[in-house]
Design a protein around this motif. Structure first.
Motif, PDB file in Angstrom:
ATOM      1  N   UNK A  17      -8.941  -1.022  -5.923  1.00  0.00           N
ATOM      2  CA  UNK A  17      -8.298  -1.841  -6.947  1.00  0.00           C
ATOM      3  C   UNK A  17      -6.872  -1.376  -7.227  1.00  0.00           C
ATOM      4  N   UNK A  18      -6.585  -0.101  -6.988  1.00  0.00           N
ATOM      5  CA  UNK A  18      -5.209   0.381  -7.137  1.00  0.00           C
ATOM      6  C   UNK A  18      -4.347  -0.168  -6.009  1.00  0.00           C
ATOM      7  N   UNK A  19      -4.868  -0.200  -4.798  1.00  0.00           N
ATOM      8  CA  UNK A  19      -4.126  -0.801  -3.686  1.00  0.00           C
ATOM      9  C   UNK A  19      -3.840  -2.271  -3.973  1.00  0.00           C
ATOM     10  N   UNK A  20      -4.836  -2.969  -4.497  1.00  0.00           N
ATOM     11  CA  UNK A  20      -4.663  -4.395  -4.803  1.00  0.00           C
ATOM     12  C   UNK A  20      -3.628  -4.607  -5.901  1.00  0.00           C
ATOM     13  N   UNK A  21      -3.530  -3.660  -6.826  1.00  0.00           N
ATOM     14  CA  UNK A  21      -2.550  -3.783  -7.907  1.00  0.00           C
ATOM     15  C   UNK A  21      -1.130  -3.858  -7.352  1.00  0.00           C
ATOM     16  N   UNK A  22      -0.827  -3.048  -6.353  1.00  0.00           N
ATOM     17  CA  UNK A  22       0.508  -3.080  -5.748  1.00  0.00           C
ATOM     18  C   UNK A  22       0.730  -4.396  -5.001  1.00  0.00           C
ATOM     19  N   UNK A  23      -0.285  -4.857  -4.305  1.00  0.00           N
ATOM     20  CA  UNK A  23      -0.153  -6.140  -3.594  1.00  0.00           C
ATOM     21  C   UNK A  23       0.088  -7.268  -4.583  1.00  0.00           C
ATOM     22  N   UNK A  24      -0.596  -7.231  -5.713  1.00  0.00           N
ATOM     23  CA  UNK A  24      -0.504  -8.317  -6.689  1.00  0.00           C
ATOM     24  C   UNK A  24       0.896  -8.484  -7.250  1.00  0.00           C
TER      25      UNK A  24
ATOM     26  N   UNK B 285      -3.673  -2.284   6.829  1.00  0.00           N
ATOM     27  CA  UNK B 285      -4.067  -1.120   6.035  1.00  0.00           C
ATOM     28  C   UNK B 285      -3.110   0.042   6.253  1.00  0.00           C
ATOM     29  N   UNK B 286      -2.703   0.263   7.509  1.00  0.00           N
ATOM     30  CA  UNK B 286      -1.781   1.356   7.798  1.00  0.00           C
ATOM     31  C   UNK B 286      -0.414   1.100   7.184  1.00  0.00           C
ATOM     32  N   UNK B 287       0.014  -0.141   7.215  1.00  0.00           N
ATOM     33  CA  UNK B 287       1.305  -0.479   6.592  1.00  0.00           C
ATOM     34  C   UNK B 287       1.236  -0.242   5.092  1.00  0.00           C
ATOM     35  N   UNK B 288       0.140  -0.656   4.474  1.00  0.00           N
ATOM     36  CA  UNK B 288       0.006  -0.520   3.028  1.00  0.00           C
ATOM     37  C   UNK B 288       0.011   0.944   2.598  1.00  0.00           C
ATOM     38  N   UNK B 289      -0.747   1.782   3.281  1.00  0.00           N
ATOM     39  CA  UNK B 289      -0.776   3.185   2.874  1.00  0.00           C
ATOM     40  C   UNK B 289       0.552   3.859   3.182  1.00  0.00           C
ATOM     41  N   UNK B 290       1.220   3.427   4.265  1.00  0.00           N
ATOM     42  CA  UNK B 290       2.555   3.945   4.539  1.00  0.00           C
ATOM     43  C   UNK B 290       3.528   3.606   3.428  1.00  0.00           C
ATOM     44  N   UNK B 291       3.422   2.387   2.929  1.00  0.00           N
ATOM     45  CA  UNK B 291       4.261   1.938   1.806  1.00  0.00           C
ATOM     46  C   UNK B 291       3.975   2.772   0.558  1.00  0.00           C
ATOM     47  N   UNK B 292       2.710   2.973   0.257  1.00  0.00           N
ATOM     48  CA  UNK B 292       2.353   3.736  -0.942  1.00  0.00           C
ATOM     49  C   UNK B 292       2.792   5.194  -0.835  1.00  0.00           C
TER      50      UNK B 292
END
Length: 764
Positions: free
Chosen positions: A108-115, A187-194
């Motif tokens: 849900x924390x990952x989704x918060x950034x996407x939102x 998924x790899x892009x998202x965690x790289x961004x975070x």
């Protein structure tokens, strides 16, 4: 021609011209630029331009390569060191970042950034063409920063490019983002961004941000906390709740609510649950945990341990490690306080004239849980700014008489016998005469006992000799147990075979090799653990995004029989109850231990253990300028500083504090074997000064000539610690009448004074 004819002719000419004019008008022909503005030319121009743009885009796509190396700043990481309870002890490195894997961030924390940043992230191709076009146009016209980036584009900018806002950089970002989206999973892009975002408070990446704003690891973040972090990245300095003004708080709350509302819109959050979510205020900013106090020494010890197990300095310095130590925060504080109260507070390090010895005093200590092998506390010195090398790890001093239990353990384990063929046990008899040459050695050695005292008349038991740390007995026992076997036992217990180990010399019995507090803690922990090898380890676990470092199991195989280990422990409880270790006696615990003081009093040790803890405390005399070894005599304005003085007092203060509030146990010594008690001859274990004699007398452990000079000079190699004297001691007389041994067990003496009255003698 008449007028009529003239008019007729004129009419005829006009008539001929009129058709010509009407005919030109009816053809509809155009003149100038209007001849080129028709639908064919417009369509052709559009198609041609489109083809040119497409060709340009294709050329641009293939001409812009995805960088092979990231920005240096994007991969720089810190190392995070934690106490055993998981609380952060220190971080190291220039960049406060710890890269974490995808599963270390809650869904849900990952989704918060996407939102809030890119609702179509999992559906798009990695770019927002309209947004990029608008951004490039605005940037080219000087209308502010480019915007409209997707998460993929932001990751590319953070990881590969720079933060400048030029149109060229924006176009490169677009092309590289397309390629990255094709090559990498979402998924790899998202965690790289975070992991590459800057969140404020000197925190780079989601893990550092979680610690900086909420004091937790990233995998412990709640949705509310994640929503705030997603909101704050737009303007970290303006939106940090601890420093934001009214407008900054208003704006970040708008974004915080937008995060949650967008999640509802995306179908990722139930509306009812959304209504219950409240803003969670971040903690106040804290100074980044540094290397002050003992922390630097603990980090040194951890890195050294990783080096020994194959992790190179370059790998450690690259960062990204989360290293959890076995250090117990409360026990560490107790050890630091014990050193401060029992030693440092009594020193005057500034008074170089009246208290010169105080400038030379160094202390080191290691405390180990014998059951697990974990180093639960360590003291390395005054601090890295005062001394960069940890005193707990230094190996340039000798352990002195704390080595003697190893000699006994080797003799028991191998079934060694005295010179006259009797088994060596705690009740075996030895000649305790000072300066008695050892028998059976290729190397001549006649060690002097403390104060040149003779023990027994002349025979004493091994137990009594251990209580009083009698050099002459242990030098002979070393030879009886065979030097090579003793060395083999020492190495099996964890001592290091360093250059210059005096394997064949009886002087080794007095601890003339080098050692550090960690090694000696391992030796005694093995005894405490009934002979199972204990290799003290400071690292509990060490994690990295590329793998996990697993320390070697600190508890190994059986290297001594439980009978041998428990027998030595039984003997060492006698040292605490009736011998040189009486200073640590307490009704709060049962303890075993051994004092040790090296030649010229340049080092003093107390190594002791309870069923719960094994702790080694050592003091070293080191000239602060030349770093040469110097005497500790005169420390704190007192006499000799032997093992039963400051080290024992530190040990007791620490052990009482470390075990406070818990039920302490008793040693299980059911396997101990003390041997057949000796007959009650007319003899005495009371010390007397040596009386010269000209005729050697054969004994069961060799000959007993007296008045023999010490071949090693100045009292032997490593004089022992004496038994702490009772108050107002009566000086021994020459050749006293040997009293009969009182079969009644002696009562416990009161705690003796810490410092013997004679500053010119050595202490056991």
């Amino acid at each position: 021609m008449g007028r009529a004819e003239a008019r007729k002719a004129q009419q005829q000419r006009g008539a001929r011209k009129a058709p010509s004019g009407r005919q030109g008008k009816s053809t509809g022909k155009r003149s100038g630029i209007r001849r080129f503005l028709n639908w064919k030319t417009i369509l052709g121009t559009f198609v041609g331009g489109l083809l040119l743009m497409t060709a340009g885009a294709v050329i641009l796509y293939f001409s812009v390569n995805e960088p092979t190396d990231p920005n240096q700043g994007a991969v720089l990481q810190s190392n995070t060191y934690k106490y055993a309870d998981g609380s952060v002890m220190a971080t190291t490195g220039k960049m406060n970042r710890s890269i974490v894997p995808f599963d270390k961030v809650p869904p849900d924390v990952r989704t918060a950034f996407i939102a809030i940043e890119n609702k179509t992230f999992y559906k798009d191709s990695g770019v927002d063409v309209i947004g990029v076009g608008r951004g490039v146009f605005n940037t080219a016209l000087g209308r502010g920063k480019a915007g409209g980036s997707t998460i993929t584009q932001q990751y590319v900018k953070n990881y590969y490019l720079t933060q400048d806002q030029s149109a060229t950089r924006k176009l490169r970002e677009l092309i590289i983002s397309l390629k990255v989206d094709q090559r990498m999973s979402k998924d790899d892009i998202l965690i790289g961004y975070l992991n590459t975002n800057f969140y404020g408070r000197n925190a780079y990446g989601i893990q550092a941000a979680a610690q900086a704003y909420y004091g937790v690891d990233s995998d412990k973040l709640t949705l509310e906390q994640g929503a705030y972090l997603a909101a704050v990245i737009q303007a970290p300095s303006q939106y940090d709740w601890a420093t934001a003004g009214p407008n900054g708080k208003r704006l970040v709350m708008i974004r915080f609510n937008a995060v949650l509302d967008n999640m509802v819109e995306m179908g990722e959050l139930d509306q009812a649950k959304r209504a219950t979510l409240k803003f969670q205020e971040p903690i106040k900013p804290k100074t980044r945990p540094g290397m002050d106090g003992q922390k630097g020494y603990l980090v040194q010890a951890a890195e050294l341990e990783m080096n020994k197990q194959g992790i190179k300095d370059a790998e450690i310095n690259a960062g990204g490690w989360t290293i959890t130590l076995n250090i117990d925060k409360k026990k560490q504080a107790a050890l630091e306080k014990a050193v401060q109260d029992e030693l440092e507070s009594k020193l005057d390090r500034k008074n170089t004239k009246d208290r010169p010895q105080d400038q030379s005093v160094q202390a080191g200590a290691t405390s180990v849980d014998a059951k697990t092998g974990g180093i639960v506390a360590m003291y390395g010195g005054q601090g890295l700014t005062e001394k960069s090398e940890s005193n707990a790890l230094r190996t340039d001093y000798q352990p002195g008489s704390t080595f003697k239990p190893i000699v006994l353990a080797s003799a028991l384990e191998t079934g060694a016998k005295t010179q006259d063929g009797r088994p060596i046990t705690p009740n075996a008899l030895y000649d305790g005469t000072s300066k008695r040459p050892v028998v059976g050695s290729d190397t001549a050695f006649a060690p002097q006992n403390q104060d040149d005292i003779n023990y027994g008349d002349p025979m004493i038991t091994v137990q009594e000799a251990t209580n009083s740390s009698v050099n002459s007995v242990y030098a002979q026992m070393f030879v009886d147990a065979k030097p090579a076997k003793v060395k083999e036992t020492a190495l099996s217990l964890g001592m290091a075979d360093r250059e210059g180990w005096p394997a064949a010399s009886p002087a080794m019995s007095l601890g003339t090799m080098s050692a550090n507090t960690v090694e000696m803690a391992g030796v005694y922990a093995t005894l405490d653990n009934h002979g199972k090898k204990v290799t003290p380890t400071i690292i509990k676990k060490a994690e990295h995004k590329d793998g996990e470092f697993k320390p070697v199991n600190p508890v190994g195989s059986q290297v001594l029989t439980s009978k041998t280990a428990d027998t030595v422990t039984k003997v060492l409880t006698g040292v605490v109850e009736e011998g040189s270790g009486k200073a640590v006696r307490s009704s709060a615990y049962e303890a075993a231990g051994k004092t040790g003081t090296t030649e010229s009093n340049v080092a003093a040790w107390f190594t002791g253990y309870t069923p719960e803890l094994v702790t080694v405390v050592a003091m070293f005399g080191e000239d602060p300028n030349s770093h040469n070894q110097v005497t500790l005599t005169g420390t704190a304005g007192k006499g000799r500083a032997g093992g039963s003085s400051f080290p024992a007092q530190i040990w007791q203060a620490y052990t009482l504090a470390a075990l406070k509030g818990q039920t302490t146990g008793q040693f299980d010594l059911s396997d101990a074997e003390m041997g057949t008690p000796p007959p009650p001859p007319t003899r005495s274990a009371s010390p007397t000064t040596s009386a010269p004699s000209t005729t050697p007398t054969p004994t069961s452990s060799g000959t007993r000539p007296t008045g023999t000079p010490d071949p090693t000079g100045s009292g032997g190699t490593g004089k022992p610690d004496p038994t702490p004297p009772t108050k107002n001691p009566t000086p021994p007389t020459k050749n006293p009448t040997p009293p009969t041994k009182d079969p009644t067990p002696p009562t416990k003496d009161p705690t003796p004074p810490l410092f013997p009255p004679n500053p010119n003698t050595q202490q056991r």
